[in-house]
Design an enzyme around this catalytic site. Sequence first.
Site, PDB file in Angstrom:
ATOM      1  N   ASP A   7       0.864  -1.354  -0.009  1.00 56.81           N
ATOM      2  CA  ASP A   7      -0.047   0.037  -0.043  1.00 56.81           C
ATOM      3  C   ASP A   7       0.861   1.279   0.037  1.00 56.81           C
ATOM      4  OD1 ASP A   7      -2.728  -0.825   0.261  1.00 56.81           O
ATOM      5  OD2 ASP A   7      -2.205  -1.860   1.930  1.00 56.81           O
ATOM      6  N   MET A  62       1.061   5.011   0.058  1.00 55.16           N
ATOM      7  CA  MET A  62       0.398   6.304   0.310  1.00 55.16           C
ATOM      8  C   MET A  62       1.107   7.439   0.470  1.00 55.16           C
ATOM      9  SD  MET A  62      -1.910   4.453   3.612  1.00 55.16           S
ATOM     10  CE  MET A  62      -2.755   2.859   3.229  1.00 55.16           C
ATOM     11  N   MET A 109      -1.841   4.647  -3.817  1.00 54.04           N
ATOM     12  CA  MET A 109      -2.990   5.438  -3.341  1.00 54.04           C
ATOM     13  C   MET A 109      -2.274   6.916  -3.037  1.00 54.04           C
ATOM     14  SD  MET A 109      -4.832   3.057  -0.362  1.00 54.04           S
ATOM     15  CE  MET A 109      -3.397   2.209  -0.055  1.00 54.04           C
TER      16      MET A 109
END
Length: 217
Positions: free
Chosen positions: A37, A39, A70
């Site tokens: 992920d 970020m 993201m």
Amino acid sequence: MNRMNIIAPSLLNSDFLNLGQQVKAVEQGGAEWLHLDIMDGNFVPNISFGPGIAANIRKASSLVIDCHLMIEKPEYFVPLFAKAGANIITVHAESTRHLDRLVHQIQECGCKAGVSINPATPIEAIIQVLESVDMVLVMSVNPGFGGQSLIPYCLDKIKRLRALAPSLDIQIDGGVKLDNILACKEAGANSFVVGSAIFATPDPETTTREFVRLVNT
């Protein structure tokens, strides 16, 4: 990608002081992908890590590296994560004005291309690229933090998406646990991102093995 049932542990929830051991544990437990992920603190209210960490993970494991960006302006970072060793790069439909161009940029960098939609984003936002992408990621929580509960209406989105694209890889990310993963599978998902439900347990290897068993029975 073939339609297989894949457990993709999210390393965001792992113990970063023992990252190599955590990767080895889920690998021995039967995980086939590692979900990263990414970020930036802008697109989502959290900051994780960048291409350097991804490159180190690539050196430590031969598993598929599944990078979920993201971030804002993902087109600037796609080449960096491809160079770092990503096999799959997923971008958010909400993060770019030029989704079709971005999908093809990912593929031109030698990676599989995934497109993600947030819980409140309708499937209609990505229908035009369904024939181009390799995977769709349906967020089942609002992105940014681990440990949230799965939003039930996201399973209905997966059902609709599976009806539109019977052979597409569909990934679910957010709140996936041992007691709801079969409902996710029944809805039509075949790739399951699991974070705290693996890494918050005393034995991530055994827990990973149980997730793998459930989706393949």
